[in-house]
Design an enzyme around this catalytic site. Structure first.
Site, mmCIF file in Angstrom:
data_model
loop_
_atom_site.group_PDB
_atom_site.id
_atom_site.type_symbol
_atom_site.label_atom_id
_atom_site.label_comp_id
_atom_site.label_asym_id
_atom_site.label_seq_id
_atom_site.Cartn_x
_atom_site.Cartn_y
_atom_site.Cartn_z
ATOM 1 N N ASP A 63 -24.994 -4.058 -12.609
ATOM 2 C CA ASP A 63 -24.508 -2.988 -11.747
ATOM 3 C C ASP A 63 -25.524 -1.846 -11.665
ATOM 4 O O ASP A 63 -25.634 -1.180 -10.634
ATOM 5 C CB ASP A 63 -23.178 -2.450 -12.278
ATOM 6 N N GLY A 64 -26.265 -1.626 -12.754
ATOM 7 C CA GLY A 64 -27.283 -0.576 -12.729
ATOM 8 C C GLY A 64 -28.339 -0.823 -11.673
ATOM 9 O O GLY A 64 -28.834 0.116 -11.047
ATOM 10 N N ASN A 90 -22.044 6.506 -8.441
ATOM 11 C CA ASN A 90 -21.028 6.536 -9.502
ATOM 12 C C ASN A 90 -20.547 7.943 -9.795
ATOM 13 O O ASN A 90 -19.375 8.250 -9.609
ATOM 14 C CB ASN A 90 -21.575 5.911 -10.791
ATOM 15 N N ASP A 98 -17.438 19.162 -23.852
ATOM 16 C CA ASP A 98 -18.829 18.707 -23.935
ATOM 17 C C ASP A 98 -19.449 18.609 -22.552
ATOM 18 O O ASP A 98 -20.672 18.601 -22.406
ATOM 19 C CB ASP A 98 -18.910 17.340 -24.615
ATOM 20 N N THR A 146 -14.718 3.257 -12.904
ATOM 21 C CA THR A 146 -14.777 2.246 -13.955
ATOM 22 C C THR A 146 -16.055 2.377 -14.789
ATOM 23 O O THR A 146 -16.353 1.505 -15.594
ATOM 24 C CB THR A 146 -14.700 0.826 -13.364
ATOM 25 N N TYR A 171 -18.632 5.812 -16.357
ATOM 26 C CA TYR A 171 -18.575 6.865 -17.380
ATOM 27 C C TYR A 171 -17.195 7.524 -17.414
ATOM 28 O O TYR A 171 -16.653 7.820 -18.486
ATOM 29 C CB TYR A 171 -19.674 7.889 -17.087
ATOM 30 N N GLN A 215 -29.921 8.913 -13.423
ATOM 31 C CA GLN A 215 -31.312 8.795 -12.965
ATOM 32 C C GLN A 215 -32.053 10.118 -12.933
ATOM 33 O O GLN A 215 -33.273 10.147 -13.002
ATOM 34 C CB GLN A 215 -31.343 8.168 -11.568
#
Length: 279
Positions: A65-66, A137, A167, A178, A180, A238
């Protein structure tokens, strides 16, 4: 027809699968393109993945997926439909597996549909200068790993509506729900829905919750770092942009869309259950 092959050379079997794709498509009269980063035999090699995608009719990624997320910004920018062949661990966005390359003939016969995925436009303004990013994403505002919790706020159409001490927080697309956001406790959203998901990361208050906004929402975020506190923003993992209290971050629906090719119809929730059982 021109089809570009964007191959993640770091994945095992990547070139083997690429060769299988060439064997399936070349006899059908398709002109195949690849790029110098990972050239494929019997293809026309372009300088970069962006060049290959700009020059094609359909983009095919071979990786996880990346690999799709990394190249989706080019596909969206040039209005090119994209198909992912999964060589990753999960593969929520990819549509077919390496042993299903025989299905690729449907790209030529037109036996597929296009699923349009909403993207986010992120505008960071620093010292009067604007920088624009596209998120497939998510965009994440978070503390430096050595810093304490961050005080942050979010405004909707200019009116402050939410404050967090956490944080960090992330703005995600339905596609990114789906990713992070899911790990941070956010809800799963069907990928072809159109909304913006806001999820705090490890919030201090029990009352801190996620929020889902409509596709026309214009959200702006501020951080309030104390002296010596370092914050930064990442977009799809990225880019890493330092964010100060004088900077502004605006999040809205992108005017561009990601066109994903669906060759094999799969129930999203069945796929979700199957993939999560792998861990």
């Amino acid at each position: 027809m021109k089809i570009s092959l964007i191959v993640n050379k770091d994945k095992a079997r990547a070139l083997e699968v690429a060769d299988s794709v060439v064997k399936e498509l070349a006899p059908l009269g398709v002109e195949l393109l690849s790029c110098e980063d990972c050239p494929v035999e019997n293809t026309t090699v372009k300088a970069t993945a962006e060049d290959a995608i700009r020059s094609c009719d359909i983009a095919v990624t071979i990786g996880g997926d990346g690999t799709i997320i990394h190249n989706a910004k080019y596909a969206a920018a040039y209005d090119k439909p994209l198909l992912g062949i999964n060589l990753g661990r999960v593969g929520f966005v990819a549509n077919i597996e390496p042993d299903e390359t025989r299905e690729l003939k449907k790209l030529v016969t037109g036996e597929y549909r296009i699923q349009k995925r909403m993207l986010l436009e992120i505008v960071v303004e620093q010292n009067g200068v604007q920088r624009r990013f596209t998120a497939v994403n998510e965009a994440v505002l978070q503390r430096d790993t050595r810093s304490n919790m961050v005080d942050m706020s979010v405004a909707l159409h200019g009116e402050r509506i939410i404050s967090y001490r956490a944080d960090g927080m992330l703005f995600s697309t339905p596609t990114g729900s789906t990713a992070y956001s899911f790990s941070a406790g956010g809800p799963v959203i069907e990928p072809d829905m159109r909304c913006i998901l806001l999820t705090p990361i490890c919030p201090q208050a029990l009352s801190s919750r996620q929020a889902v906004f409509g596709e026309d929402a214009v959200l702006s975020a501020k951080v309030y770092p104390t002296s010596g506190l370092s914050c930064y923003m990442t977009v799809d993992g990225q880019y890493h942009i330092p964010i100060l209290s004088d900077d502004s971050v605006t999040v809205r629906k992108s005017p561009k869309e990601l066109q994903l090719i669906i060759i094999k119809e799969k129930n999203f929730y069945t796929l979700l259950n199957e993939k999560l059982k792998e861990f």
